[in-house]
Design a protein around this motif. Structure first.
Motif, PDB file in Angstrom:
ATOM      1  N   LEU A 198       0.821  -1.200   0.000  1.00  0.00           N
ATOM      2  CA  LEU A 198       0.000   0.000   0.000  1.00  0.00           C
ATOM      3  C   LEU A 198       0.856   1.251   0.000  1.00  0.00           C
ATOM      4  O   LEU A 198       0.543   2.234  -0.676  1.00  0.00           O
ATOM      5  CB  LEU A 198      -0.927   0.002   1.223  1.00  0.00           C
ATOM      6  N   THR A 199       1.922   1.208   0.774  1.00  0.00           N
ATOM      7  CA  THR A 199       2.903   2.287   0.844  1.00  0.00           C
ATOM      8  C   THR A 199       4.159   1.707   1.455  1.00  0.00           C
ATOM      9  O   THR A 199       4.200   0.511   1.764  1.00  0.00           O
ATOM     10  CB  THR A 199       2.365   3.466   1.676  1.00  0.00           C
ATOM     11  N   ASP A 200       5.192   2.498   1.632  1.00  0.00           N
ATOM     12  CA  ASP A 200       6.431   1.969   2.194  1.00  0.00           C
ATOM     13  C   ASP A 200       6.175   1.356   3.568  1.00  0.00           C
ATOM     14  O   ASP A 200       5.646   2.010   4.480  1.00  0.00           O
ATOM     15  CB  ASP A 200       7.471   3.086   2.321  1.00  0.00           C
ATOM     16  N   GLY A 201       6.549   0.096   3.707  1.00  0.00           N
ATOM     17  CA  GLY A 201       6.427  -0.576   4.992  1.00  0.00           C
ATOM     18  C   GLY A 201       5.055  -1.124   5.310  1.00  0.00           C
ATOM     19  O   GLY A 201       4.855  -1.699   6.387  1.00  0.00           O
ATOM     20  N   ILE A 202       4.081  -0.978   4.404  1.00  0.00           N
ATOM     21  CA  ILE A 202       2.728  -1.482   4.663  1.00  0.00           C
ATOM     22  C   ILE A 202       2.245  -2.261   3.442  1.00  0.00           C
ATOM     23  O   ILE A 202       2.252  -1.741   2.321  1.00  0.00           O
ATOM     24  CB  ILE A 202       1.736  -0.349   4.976  1.00  0.00           C
ATOM     25  N   SER A 203       1.841  -3.494   3.659  1.00  0.00           N
ATOM     26  CA  SER A 203       1.265  -4.312   2.598  1.00  0.00           C
ATOM     27  C   SER A 203      -0.019  -4.951   3.117  1.00  0.00           C
ATOM     28  O   SER A 203      -0.227  -5.079   4.326  1.00  0.00           O
ATOM     29  CB  SER A 203       2.246  -5.387   2.128  1.00  0.00           C
ATOM     30  N   ALA A 204      -0.885  -5.360   2.196  1.00  0.00           N
ATOM     31  CA  ALA A 204      -2.192  -5.877   2.593  1.00  0.00           C
ATOM     32  C   ALA A 204      -2.576  -7.062   1.723  1.00  0.00           C
ATOM     33  O   ALA A 204      -1.993  -7.297   0.650  1.00  0.00           O
ATOM     34  CB  ALA A 204      -3.249  -4.779   2.504  1.00  0.00           C
ATOM     35  N   ARG A 205      -3.575  -7.799   2.199  1.00  0.00           N
ATOM     36  CA  ARG A 205      -4.097  -8.925   1.430  1.00  0.00           C
ATOM     37  C   ARG A 205      -5.580  -9.080   1.760  1.00  0.00           C
ATOM     38  O   ARG A 205      -6.001  -8.873   2.905  1.00  0.00           O
ATOM     39  CB  ARG A 205      -3.355 -10.212   1.756  1.00  0.00           C
ATOM     40  N   LEU A 206      -6.352  -9.426   0.758  1.00  0.00           N
ATOM     41  CA  LEU A 206      -7.780  -9.654   0.961  1.00  0.00           C
ATOM     42  C   LEU A 206      -8.163 -10.947   0.254  1.00  0.00           C
ATOM     43  O   LEU A 206      -7.958 -11.099  -0.956  1.00  0.00           O
ATOM     44  CB  LEU A 206      -8.602  -8.486   0.408  1.00  0.00           C
ATOM     45  N   VAL A 207      -8.713 -11.887   1.016  1.00  0.00           N
ATOM     46  CA  VAL A 207      -9.144 -13.179   0.501  1.00  0.00           C
ATOM     47  C   VAL A 207     -10.636 -13.299   0.746  1.00  0.00           C
ATOM     48  O   VAL A 207     -11.122 -13.002   1.849  1.00  0.00           O
ATOM     49  CB  VAL A 207      -8.403 -14.348   1.195  1.00  0.00           C
ATOM     50  N   GLY A 208     -11.369 -13.727  -0.265  1.00  0.00           N
ATOM     51  CA  GLY A 208     -12.808 -13.867  -0.117  1.00  0.00           C
ATOM     52  C   GLY A 208     -13.339 -15.066  -0.874  1.00  0.00           C
ATOM     53  O   GLY A 208     -12.733 -15.533  -1.846  1.00  0.00           O
ATOM     54  N   LEU A 209     -14.491 -15.558  -0.423  1.00  0.00           N
ATOM     55  CA  LEU A 209     -15.082 -16.747  -1.044  1.00  0.00           C
ATOM     56  C   LEU A 209     -16.578 -16.758  -0.788  1.00  0.00           C
ATOM     57  O   LEU A 209     -17.041 -16.406   0.300  1.00  0.00           O
ATOM     58  CB  LEU A 209     -14.427 -18.007  -0.472  1.00  0.00           C
ATOM     59  N   ALA A 210     -17.337 -17.147  -1.806  1.00  0.00           N
ATOM     60  CA  ALA A 210     -18.773 -17.370  -1.668  1.00  0.00           C
ATOM     61  C   ALA A 210     -19.111 -18.679  -2.364  1.00  0.00           C
ATOM     62  O   ALA A 210     -18.718 -18.886  -3.523  1.00  0.00           O
ATOM     63  CB  ALA A 210     -19.566 -16.222  -2.278  1.00  0.00           C
ATOM     64  N   ARG A 211     -19.812 -19.568  -1.648  1.00  0.00           N
ATOM     65  CA  ARG A 211     -20.094 -20.894  -2.208  1.00  0.00           C
ATOM     66  C   ARG A 211     -21.554 -21.251  -1.982  1.00  0.00           C
ATOM     67  O   ARG A 211     -22.130 -21.002  -0.917  1.00  0.00           O
ATOM     68  CB  ARG A 211     -19.211 -21.951  -1.560  1.00  0.00           C
ATOM     69  N   ASP A 212     -22.125 -21.865  -3.001  1.00  0.00           N
ATOM     70  CA  ASP A 212     -23.463 -22.437  -2.916  1.00  0.00           C
ATOM     71  C   ASP A 212     -23.367 -23.871  -3.433  1.00  0.00           C
ATOM     72  O   ASP A 212     -22.809 -24.118  -4.505  1.00  0.00           O
ATOM     73  CB  ASP A 212     -24.449 -21.629  -3.767  1.00  0.00           C
ATOM     74  N   GLY A 213     -23.874 -24.821  -2.654  1.00  0.00           N
ATOM     75  CA  GLY A 213     -23.779 -26.206  -3.093  1.00  0.00           C
ATOM     76  C   GLY A 213     -24.532 -27.137  -2.172  1.00  0.00           C
ATOM     77  O   GLY A 213     -25.285 -26.715  -1.288  1.00  0.00           O
ATOM     78  N   HIS A 214     -24.321 -28.434  -2.409  1.00  0.00           N
ATOM     79  CA  HIS A 214     -24.942 -29.479  -1.611  1.00  0.00           C
ATOM     80  C   HIS A 214     -23.858 -30.347  -0.991  1.00  0.00           C
ATOM     81  O   HIS A 214     -22.723 -30.421  -1.493  1.00  0.00           O
ATOM     82  CB  HIS A 214     -25.844 -30.371  -2.471  1.00  0.00           C
ATOM     83  N   LEU A 215     -24.216 -31.028   0.072  1.00  0.00           N
ATOM     84  CA  LEU A 215     -23.368 -32.074   0.614  1.00  0.00           C
ATOM     85  C   LEU A 215     -23.577 -33.346  -0.210  1.00  0.00           C
ATOM     86  O   LEU A 215     -24.265 -33.341  -1.227  1.00  0.00           O
ATOM     87  CB  LEU A 215     -23.705 -32.320   2.084  1.00  0.00           C
ATOM     88  N   GLN A 216     -22.979 -34.433   0.255  1.00  0.00           N
ATOM     89  CA  GLN A 216     -23.093 -35.687  -0.492  1.00  0.00           C
ATOM     90  C   GLN A 216     -24.559 -36.122  -0.599  1.00  0.00           C
ATOM     91  O   GLN A 216     -24.961 -36.689  -1.605  1.00  0.00           O
ATOM     92  CB  GLN A 216     -22.264 -36.773   0.192  1.00  0.00           C
ATOM     93  N   GLN A 217     -25.338 -35.869   0.459  1.00  0.00           N
ATOM     94  CA  GLN A 217     -26.782 -36.065   0.361  1.00  0.00           C
ATOM     95  C   GLN A 217     -27.378 -34.806  -0.269  1.00  0.00           C
ATOM     96  O   GLN A 217     -27.245 -33.711   0.278  1.00  0.00           O
ATOM     97  CB  GLN A 217     -27.392 -36.303   1.748  1.00  0.00           C
ATOM     98  N   PRO A 218     -28.017 -34.923  -1.427  1.00  0.00           N
ATOM     99  CA  PRO A 218     -28.424 -33.736  -2.197  1.00  0.00           C
ATOM    100  C   PRO A 218     -29.348 -32.782  -1.451  1.00  0.00           C
ATOM    101  O   PRO A 218     -29.407 -31.602  -1.772  1.00  0.00           O
ATOM    102  CB  PRO A 218     -29.131 -34.349  -3.415  1.00  0.00           C
ATOM    103  N   SER A 219     -30.112 -33.257  -0.464  1.00  0.00           N
ATOM    104  CA  SER A 219     -31.057 -32.387   0.220  1.00  0.00           C
ATOM    105  C   SER A 219     -30.393 -31.457   1.214  1.00  0.00           C
ATOM    106  O   SER A 219     -31.054 -30.577   1.775  1.00  0.00           O
ATOM    107  CB  SER A 219     -32.098 -33.236   0.967  1.00  0.00           C
ATOM    108  N   GLN A 220     -29.080 -31.609   1.446  1.00  0.00           N
ATOM    109  CA  GLN A 220     -28.396 -30.874   2.501  1.00  0.00           C
ATOM    110  C   GLN A 220     -27.468 -29.809   1.913  1.00  0.00           C
ATOM    111  O   GLN A 220     -26.645 -30.099   1.034  1.00  0.00           O
ATOM    112  CB  GLN A 220     -27.610 -31.834   3.375  1.00  0.00           C
ATOM    113  N   ALA A 221     -27.584 -28.595   2.428  1.00  0.00           N
ATOM    114  CA  ALA A 221     -26.846 -27.461   1.874  1.00  0.00           C
ATOM    115  C   ALA A 221     -25.366 -27.522   2.236  1.00  0.00           C
ATOM    116  O   ALA A 221     -24.970 -28.117   3.241  1.00  0.00           O
ATOM    117  CB  ALA A 221     -27.437 -26.158   2.388  1.00  0.00           C
TER     118      ALA A 221
END
Length: 699
Positions: A198-221
């Motif tokens: 970002l500037t001398d001596g300062i750095s940043a990181r941003l990690v993000g995730l969004a997931r939609d799905g099912h478990l092994q049993q299809p009725s379960q989110a």
């Protein structure tokens, strides 16, 4: 009661996989010795012959650690279609992942036959079990396996060791990626990872995730929303401060196990029920968690010979877990409608951990010392409401979901507070730049308070010592002795307070690093743990503690990063875990339930170039796990052999990949129990085929 295929097929499967591991290991070592190419890239060196913080809490090369330690990078576990933290260790020697299969309550693993503790950035991320408290592996840059008792450095823990994940940290150079993934179980996922100064001596990181799905049993989110910001400050050349925040929201279902008579032991397809059959209640079962955490990492160097390190984390997790599950030991006469029960757990968990140490480096004659003095403290609070009762049965061939039933808590909330305070010291000695010795000593004091009532304190001293030496170029034999300590809270049915579990290990091995980018480790170990807890066979409400469990085995692991973009890994382990002492005489000598004795794996990947800009990579792996027997020593589950594969293309920052695990969709049963009286049992289900197709743009 046993469930086994023919011994001939079993032997052939084992022989084939072990032979493959041996060939990969031999050919990899030979190619590494013959190569005259320059050293591999830095990231490859880190994997194989670089360093790991877990073994000593200092930056020590793997070839100078007198203990079995290995590292898995994010690239490796993404190539192998890992979805959860337990999947990361599928190719690690001595580690048994997925003990409860696709159970959504958590990641269940063992190492060398014992439960293994999960750490994040060197701090215990789960001081006590939390329903649904699972780590998102997209936030992790690598994972470390430290095998064997490790209480001298990390306090309370079992003799299996620790699994330490390293969070992605800010980098000074601008880089990142954005991508989408679709796949089996209706998975749709968007994720990004951006870092830079970002500037001398300062750095940043941003990690993000969004997931939609099912478990092994299809009725379960299987839905998740996550954001992880981080910033690093370097106000001077000797000071570094990293702050990491995390918010993770999970909205999952819950998985159920299935009856043996209708699955693994079904005589024909008419009797069998589908592998993804659901015996819970689709509209009732769920796992909902909201987690907030903040981590502060601080390093201050005072010249070349003194440094101070501090790691700190606070977390707050809210859990709403409820399920309907079947009891297959109680069913109707036709064994088609098992009894079912409901259970719920609504809890709030708060925890704080801090680890602070001072490192002093100095020489005394030919001996170079790195002395570590430290103190760590962990505080954990659980405020929990639970309920349990009978739910309506359903017919496994004609299920009718949604029948009404009522739920209520057992009583008022149960509030538990635990704390652990430890002081430790360690001396690493490097002599004549050839021999490394490690000595460590620690004292722990653990306190617990349940509903305002103070429990008996648990206190323990633990010790470790090890030596490793270079006897020839790249050949380093080692030996270590280490101890473990694990507090056990509560009392027996008779009101007798439990005492801490205590373990010790003797380990000997050799590390062979013929060139940079290649490391082979062979080890043998002998572990014993006393005061082991088992359920009283005459009273299910009681636990017996006067047991001793022993684990002996061998482990072979090799990793090779070879010229031309060829990467090879192979592992084999034999672990015999049995009861050495037990109040019930008939249990002495029994195998500990649902742990395989033999495991083996091999993975190979190759990078290639098409034209000037198009690059590709292909990989394939094989995993073998030996047979298992249930706790009662009457029900055996066959060995399994699974195949994973991947393929990807890179073109001017764009990456297209297909990653798959269990590509032949083999049905896996990971943890089974059986009752002779009921002539029925149950099995947890392993993960079926997973296929993930991803498109990413890297910049």
């Amino acid at each position: 009661m046993t469930h086994q295929t023919s011994g001939k097929l079993f032997g052939q499967a084992r022989l084939a996989l072990l032979s493959a591991c041996a060939v990969i290991g031999w050919s990899g070592a030979a190619m590494a010795q013959e190569s005259t190419d320059p050293a591999p890239a830095q990231d490859e060196t880190i994997v194989v012959t670089g360093s790991a913080l877990s073994g000593t809490k200092t930056d020590t090369p793997l070839t100078q650690l007198p203990q079995s330690v290995s590292v898995i990078t994010a690239e490796e576990f993404q190539d192998r279609a890992a979805v959860n933290f337990q999947d990361v260790f599928r190719y690690s020697a001595g580690v048994t992942p997925e003990l409860n299969g696709v159970d959504t309550r958590g990641d269940f693993l063992s190492a060398r036959g014992f439960d293994i503790s999960q750490y994040l950035d060197g701090l215990n991320r789960m001081p006590s079990f939390i329903y649904g408290g699972r780590m998102e592996i997209y936030t992790v840059e690598r994972a470390e396996v430290l095998r064997g008792p490790s209480s001298t450095l990390y306090g309370g823990g079992g003799p299996g060791g620790i699994l330490n994940a390293i969070t992605k940290r800010p980098q000074e150079e601008f880089a990142g990626e954005v991508g989408v993934t679709v796949g089996t179980d209706a998975r749709k996922e968007f994720r990004f990872d951006v870092t830079g100064g970002l500037t001398d001596g300062i750095s940043a990181r941003l990690v993000g995730l969004a997931r939609d799905g099912h478990l092994q049993q299809p009725s379960q989110a299987d839905d998740r929303l996550l954001i992880m910001p981080a910033v690093t400050f370097k106000p001077g050349p000797n000071t570094e401060i990293t702050l990491i925040g995390l918010y993770q929201k999970d909205r999952l279902g819950s998985q159920t196990y299935l009856p043996t008579s209708k699955t693994i032991d079904a005589p024909n397809s008419t009797v069998a029920i589908p592998f993804d059959f659901y015996l819970g209640e689709p509209d009732f079962n769920h796992t909902r968690t909201d987690t907030y955490s903040g981590t502060a990492l601080f390093t201050q160097r005072f010249g070349d010979n003194v440094s101070f390190n501090s790691r700190n984390r606070y977390f707050d997790t809210k859990v709403d877990y409820q399920e309907v599950y079947a009891d297959y030991f109680y069913t109707d006469a036709a064994r088609t409608s098992p009894y079912r029960y409901w259970y719920f757990n609504r809890a709030q968990y708060n925890g704080f951990s801090t680890d602070n140490n001072l490192v002093l480096s100095f020489s005394t004659g030919p001996f170079e010392h790195q002395v570590l003095f430290g103190a760590d403290y962990t505080w954990f609070k659980e405020d929990k409401s639970e309920g349990f009762g009978l739910a309506p049965s359903i017919n496994v061939y004609a299920p009718v979901y949604g029948q009404p039933f009522t739920t209520a808590p057992w009583g008022p909330n149960k509030v538990t507070k635990n704390s652990q305070l430890g002081f430790y010291a360690q001396d690493q000695i490097r002599a004549w730049d050839t021999v490394s010795l490690v000595f460590g000593l620690r004292h722990d004091s653990v306190k617990s308070n349940v509903d305002g009532v103070q429990q008996p304190d648990n206190n323990a001293w633990t010790f470790r010592a090890g030596i490793i030496g270079d006897v020839a170029k790249g050949v380093s034999p080692y030996f270590n002795y280490s101890e473990s300590f694990l507090a056990v809270f509560g009392t027996s049915f008779a009101g007798v307070a439990f005492v801490p579990r205590a373990g010790r290990q003797y380990e000997a091995g050799v590390k062979f690093a013929p060139v940079k980018g290649a490391l082979l480790t062979a080890s043998v170990f002998d572990i014993q743990e006393s005061n082991y807890l088992i359920q009283d066979p005459t009273n299910i409400q009681n636990f017996l503690q006067n047991s001793k469990v022993g684990s002996k085995g061998i482990e072979l692991e090799g990793s090779f990063h070879l010229p031309g973009g060829l990467d090879l890994t192979a592992a084999y382990s034999y672990t015999r875990v049995k009861f050495l002492e037990n109040p019930v005489a008939s249990i002495v000598g029994n195998r500990v339930g649902n742990l395989p004795e033999h495991q083996a794996s091999a993975w190979a990947s190759k990078k290639f170039t098409i034209g000037n800009a198009l690059q590709g990579k292909a990989g394939i792996g094989v995993r073998y796990q030996g047979d298992k027997v249930d706790t009662n020593q009457i029900y055996y589950v066959d060995p399994t052999t699974l195949v994973d594969a991947m393929f990807e293309f890179d073109y001017k920052g764009w990456n297209l990949s297909v990653n798959a695990s269990n590509i032949f969709d083999t049905k896996v049963y990971t943890n089974c129990g059986y009752s002779l009286a009921a002539q029925e049992g149950y099995c947890y289900l392993g993960k079926d085929r997973t296929i993930l197709a991803s498109a990413r743009f890297r910049f």
